[in-house]
Write a protein that holds these residues in place. Structure first.
Motif: not given
Ligand code: FAD
Lengths: 769, 297
Positions: A633, A670-671, A673, A750, A752-753, B189-190, B265-266
């Protein structure tokens, strides 16, 4: 008037629309109702690219409550915001080019019936291959998305520009760094969806209420597509719940509401759902940029080489203009002598990209500020020092001929760095914490119109009388940014009256004189200049009257605190309204006009005239992040911003613009897309799945102004709505680099990245050690 | 938004509700806050003929505490009430925390916990905590009720153990033993208004020595078709002394038992990796709470 001696300008003003919005009283388009009004809904394609073989609307027409059904062949006239390159139809005509394109429309007695009718429309398609990336669209043998496109294949437009000699410059450079950067497919996500209501009166005149940034272009497009005289069309801008460029083109719902209203003979409202908004789109262009920057031993920039492929989506829109803006953006806010630009915009089968806050700037800024940061680190210099050294001075002319008449960019860098403690923090924070610096700038208006015209870009009329007070009429459009307040404040300052007493009538093509619209951060400077000129012209009429009353010469008079008085002898004063009364008694109604045309440059510039602006705003930001290295995060903790918007007219509004810019940019970093399936379908066209920052994500924001005043601007002001978003994304990326030593080149970052990159980094370090 | 027409009933007593629901169980749906149900109806994924609105049933509202039975939360209690309740904060603080992280304030004032578990989404906010508490469900029907441990409630993706005509009446969270605590961790994510990419509820109980694990429950969300407990790992952890081996076994165990998929989401890979991180953090928090309570005592 001396620069800081203002009564209204530079003082926080409560916007008149504020309390009304809080109480739900401000009238937005969807609040408007008319007797007999119908609701229009749009049938959208369920295929990404196809020829339309047939449309059968008979069942829909037969449904009780349906009053009109419309298809593309009923208005087969192309339009587009760039008038030389129209590409769009109100409803798809012969072809559909993206999944979700409007193909037919229904007007019915209520929205439910209209929606039901949509399901009864049968469309037969002949499928064509769907291209969702520029790569696919450019592949050999790809079908042309626009058959009449002049450029080869699916290239919508391409341009090369070359200033100086980049190859030579790189040869002689101490260090050259190049990387590939990718930006993502993002939407503005303004709060209020598009909505338009059209109504024809018995005489055949069209009245349209719409939430738009560009009443003039809407006026013009309606005339073209409906084949009506402009003087029979009245465009009225309603309250606008945000736009950010997304309402800066005529939207299908506007044309469809007018066409349906004409066909049904009743008023028709067409309101978009959030999904419709995502399909109308016009968000930021994803660009794949190959960018190289060279520096000499001192860290002075020797050259910039840019190659960009823009994913334009299915239609032209603002695309061509944006392509040229990206070219212009390479030249500032640093002094660069050698610049090469090669770029192309590609048609793909997706909702169309267009103008979005800071258009043309945000993508190259991301690449350049990231590269400069890395170059500084690589050559052992503070990124601040490198940027400061290269920053343009107080005035500047770029090699591309853009003239910057006023810049305090260096002050922005200094102030952001000092207020944030950047120098102490950068490179010294514990692993996982970081700080990044980035600078940016934006135009304050355009020097040229989209179509050839010599008319003023903005005009204003002021009417003063003892009954209604001061009314400013100006075609400028308040889209929530607060331009009505700013224009009113300027008039108030000129007349020496309290802001609350000034009325502003704007965004109405029948009532207010011409203005180009709200885009390119042009309103404060352009419409502001027109209003100031109009106010000066009113004062020119009033002062002689006051002068005679007071027995002094008109030149000695100043209008302040509700009075005219002699600057030499303050006791010689007369009430403002008394003078108005005397003027009107003697001469009749008191009105005056003013207008504004930006300074024109002569010469032959590459890239048409795009990027030239009367004046420019600047910004620098130091952004602090925390990276959770276990979950990936990235959290933005604090943003310290210093902006040069000239003299802020309404500081609290500028702060709003800056804070909004930071949050918007952060979302993209950041979020956000938009995801697209193989068939061209949007996979997350809802605010449930498309994630913008929430209140809980907002960092601490420290925004400040640098001392600045552009003497050639109205009250010294410059733009503040689009410059502040420029540094946001690279400042975050630079901070992430400082935190974890990973240079991301692709948005969004993200979790994950982050984890993948950290793994990769560990592997590399393992190999090295 | 146009959707299939439905009838709407709003009973004012539990008896009226139970008989109506018994008569129409096959084509009726219970409408609590509607924050899941109405979304499904609007998206045309569901077309019930009758909606029975239970929001006026006072018998189904309220939170109470009994030292022997524990915390009772009636099914129709709003998530916002759970979030704010001093009883919940005292006896099940992790539940108050999870409630506070469900949707937005507006959503929380509509939504109920029964709706949250009956919708049975694997990403839902409260099931991990309820599973960690080993909560007991009181399930009602016309003329009777039964109890069911929540660990037997979620059958598969959006499928629950409710039989036709049954409804969730109340939640009962048994009192926590001394030296026990529950913690909740989630990842989106947020920071708000987020359907979790992952979440976990952890229960940790120590032996009298304060060193040995006497019992543990780990309930994971978004790593399978339902929220479920890592039963094998739980067993392995029992009796272990607190220490690095314990945490490693817990984190390694949940990863073994997680069966995530890739979705918008993931990725499964990300989930596998981070579920262990969240597990460790949740268990650490449990330890902290137990420690703090002990030093306060
Ligand atoms: C904007 C938004 C954000 C959200 N964010 C989150 C989030 O962060 N985390 C999260 O977990 N959820 C979230 N949700 C989902 C939803 O709010 C929750 O699942 C909520 O708890 C559902 O409760 P409800 O009372 O609204 O249920 P309803 O929608 O009324 O009902 C849901 C289902 O449960 C059934 N049902 C309801 N009560 C009973 C009962 N007593 N007995 C038997 N069956 C019953 C209904 O028939 C229906 O099938 C969000 C929803 C929205 C709209």
């Amino acid at each position: 008037m001396s620069r800081h001696d203002f009564d209204v300008i530079g003082k926080d003003q409560k916007r008149k629309d504020g309390p009304k919005k809080v109480k739900g009283e401000h009238e937005f388009a969807d609040d408007i109702q008319f007797p007999m009004m119908l609701h229009g809904r749009i049938k959208r394609s369920d295929i990404g690219h196809a020829r339309i073989i047939s449309i059968d609307t008979s069942k829909a027409e037969a449904l009780a409550g349906v009053k009109a059904v419309l298809v593309g062949s009923e208005a087969p006239i192309k339009y587009g915001i760039v008038p030389q390159m129209p590409t769009e139809y109100a409803l798809a005509y012969q072809k559909v080019r993206f999944y979700g394109e409007p193909v037919a429309a229904v007007a019915a007695v209520d929205a439910e019936t209209a929606e039901k009718a949509l399901d009864l429309i049968e469309i037969e398609y002949e499928a064509l291959p769907v291209y969702t990336t520029p790569e696919q669209a450019l592949a050999d043998g790809a079908v042309k998305i626009h058959e009449d496109n002049k450029f080869p294949g699916n290239i919508a437009y391409e341009s090369d520009q070359n200033f100086g000699d980049v190859d030579e410059a790189f040869k002689n450079s101490h260090y050259v760094l190049g990387k590939v950067f990718k930006t993502s497919y993002v939407n503005h996500v303004f709060m209020e969806p598009h909505c338009a209501i059209s109504k024809f009166d018995t005489n055949g005149e069209l009245f349209i209420w719409s939430t738009t940034q560009i009443p003039h272009y809407l006026h013009n497009h309606l005339s073209k597509v409906l084949q009506m005289d402009m003087n029979k069309i009245h465009v009225k801008v309603t309250g606008v719940g945000g736009a950010f460029g997304g309402k800066g083109e005529v939207s299908n719902n506007e044309l469809i509401s007018a066409l349906l209203a004409r066909k049904a003979g009743r008023p028709v409202k067409v309101l978009y759902s959030r999904k419709d908004v995502f399909l109308q789109h016009r968000g930021r262009h994803p660009i794949e940029m190959r960018v190289k920057v060279g520096v000499d031993k001192e860290g002075m920039i020797t050259g910039i080489d840019y190659d960009g492929t823009m994913d334009g989506g299915s239609y032209g829109g603002w695309g061509l203009v944006i392509l040229f803006y990206t070219a212009a953006m390479l030249h500032l806010p640093y002094n660069v002598k050698n610049v090469r630009f090669n770029a192309r915009r590609i048609y793909t089968n997706k909702p169309t990209c267009g103008a979005m806050r800071g258009l043309g700037g945000v993508q190259p800024r991301f690449a350049l500020e990231s590269l400069l940061d890395q170059i500084a680190i690589d050559i052992g210099m503070s990124p601040y020092e490198l940027k400061k050294k290269n920053a343009i001075g107080f005035s500047h002319e770029t090699v591309s001929g853009q003239v910057v008449r006023h810049s305090e960019f260096r002050k922005c860098l200094d102030q952001a760095v000092e207020n944030s403690g950047y120098l102490e923090k950068h490179g010294n924070l514990p692993f996982g914490k970081g700080i990044g610096l980035a600078g940016g700038y934006y135009i304050s208006g355009t020097a040229y119109t989209l179509y050839m015209a010599y008319k003023p870009h903005s005009s204003a009329m002021i009417r003063v009388d003892n009954e209604s007070g001061v009314t400013v009429y100006c075609g400028a459009t308040d889209i929530g940014q607060g331009s009505d307040t700013v224009l009113g404040m300027m008039a108030a300052e000129k007349f020496g009256l309290p802001f609350e007493t000034i009325h502003v009538v704007s965004g109405d093509t029948s009532l207010a004189p011409f203005d180009l619209g709200t885009f390119a951060s042009r309103v404060t400077v352009a419409a502001g200049s027109a209003v100031c000129k109009a106010a000066d012209n009113v004062l020119k009429k009033l002062k002689p009257v006051a002068a005679i009353q007071l027995g002094v010469s008109p030149e000695q008079l100043e209008a302040r605190h509700g009075k005219f008085y002699s600057v030499f002898e303050k006791s010689r004063e007369i009430d403002f309204w008394k003078v108005v009364e005397k003027y009107i008694d003697a001469h009749g109604p008191l009105t005056a006009t003013g207008d504004y045309t930006p300074p024109r440059r002569t010469g032959d510039f590459k890239g048409a005239n795009i990027g030239h602006s009367p004046t420019y705003g600047f910004s620098a930001q130091c952004t602090e992040v925390e990276v959770d290295v276990e979950t990936g995060e990235v959290r933005v903790i604090r943003v310290t911003e210093a902006g040069d918007c000239g003299q802020p007219i309404n500081p609290v509004s500028v702060e709003g613009q800056v804070e909004g810019s930071i949050i918007m940019g952060m979302g993209q970093a950041l979020y956000e897309e938009l995801k697209v399936g193989k068939d061209g379908r949007l996979l997350n066209p809802s605010l449930h799945d498309y994630k913008i920052p929430t209140a809980a994500d907002i960092p601490e924001l420290k925004t400040t102004f640098v001392d600045s005043y552009d003497p050639e601007s109205p009250f010294g002001a410059k733009e503040a709505g689009e410059g502040p978003i420029q540094p946001v994304i690279p400042a975050i990326f630079n901070a992430v680099y400082d935190a974890i030593g990973v240079r991301f080149t692709e948005m969004p970052i993200t979790p994950e990245k982050v984890l993948k990159a950290l793994d990769e980094k560990k592997k590399q370090e393992g190999i090295r050690s | 938004m146009h959707c299939e027409p439905f009838e709407y009933e709003k009973p004012v007593s539990l008896r009226e509700f139970e008989s109506l629901y018994a008569a129409r169980a096959d084509d009726a749906r219970i409408l609590a806050g509607g924050t899941d149900l109405m979304v499904l109806i609007k998206e045309k994924l569901l077309a019930p003929r009758l909606l029975i609105d239970i929001s006026d049933l006072h018998e189904l509202r309220g939170i109470s505490w009994d030292p022997r039975q524990g915390l009772t939360i009636m099914a129709g209690t709003k998530i916002a009430e759970i979030e704010r309740s001093t009883l919940v904060k005292e006896h099940a603080p992790a539940l108050a925390y999870a409630a506070a992280n469900l949707g937005s304030n507006q959503v929380r004032w509509m939504a109920t916990m029964a709706g949250n578990i009956c919708h049975a989404s694997p990403a839902a906010e409260t099931p991990p905590v309820l599973l960690a508490h080993d909560c007991e469900l009181i399930i009602g029907r016309q003329g009777g009720e039964r109890t069911l441990p929540i660990s037997r409630f979620f059958l598969s993706y959006r499928k629950t153990a409710l039989e036709s005509g049954e409804y969730v009446k109340a939640f009962r969270l048994p009192p926590l033993p001394a030296r026990a605590a529950v913690a909740y961790r989630f990842k989106g994510l947020r920071r708000a208004m987020e359907i979790d990419m992952l979440n976990i509820g952890a229960y940790l109980e120590l032996c009298e020595d304060g060193q040995t694990v006497s019992d543990v429950r780990l309930a994971m969300g978004s790593v399978g078709p339902t929220t479920y407990r890592a039963a094998v790992t739980e067993k392995k952890l029992k009796g272990m002394p607190i220490g690095e081996d314990f945490f490693a076994a817990a984190c390694g165990g949940v990863v073994q038992e997680a069966t995530p998929i890739d979705d918008v989401r993931a990725s499964a890979e990300y989930r596998n990796r981070v579920i262990g991180v969240l597990t460790r953090r949740a268990l650490e928090e449990c330890l902290e709470i137990i420690g703090a309570r002990r030093s306060a005592a």
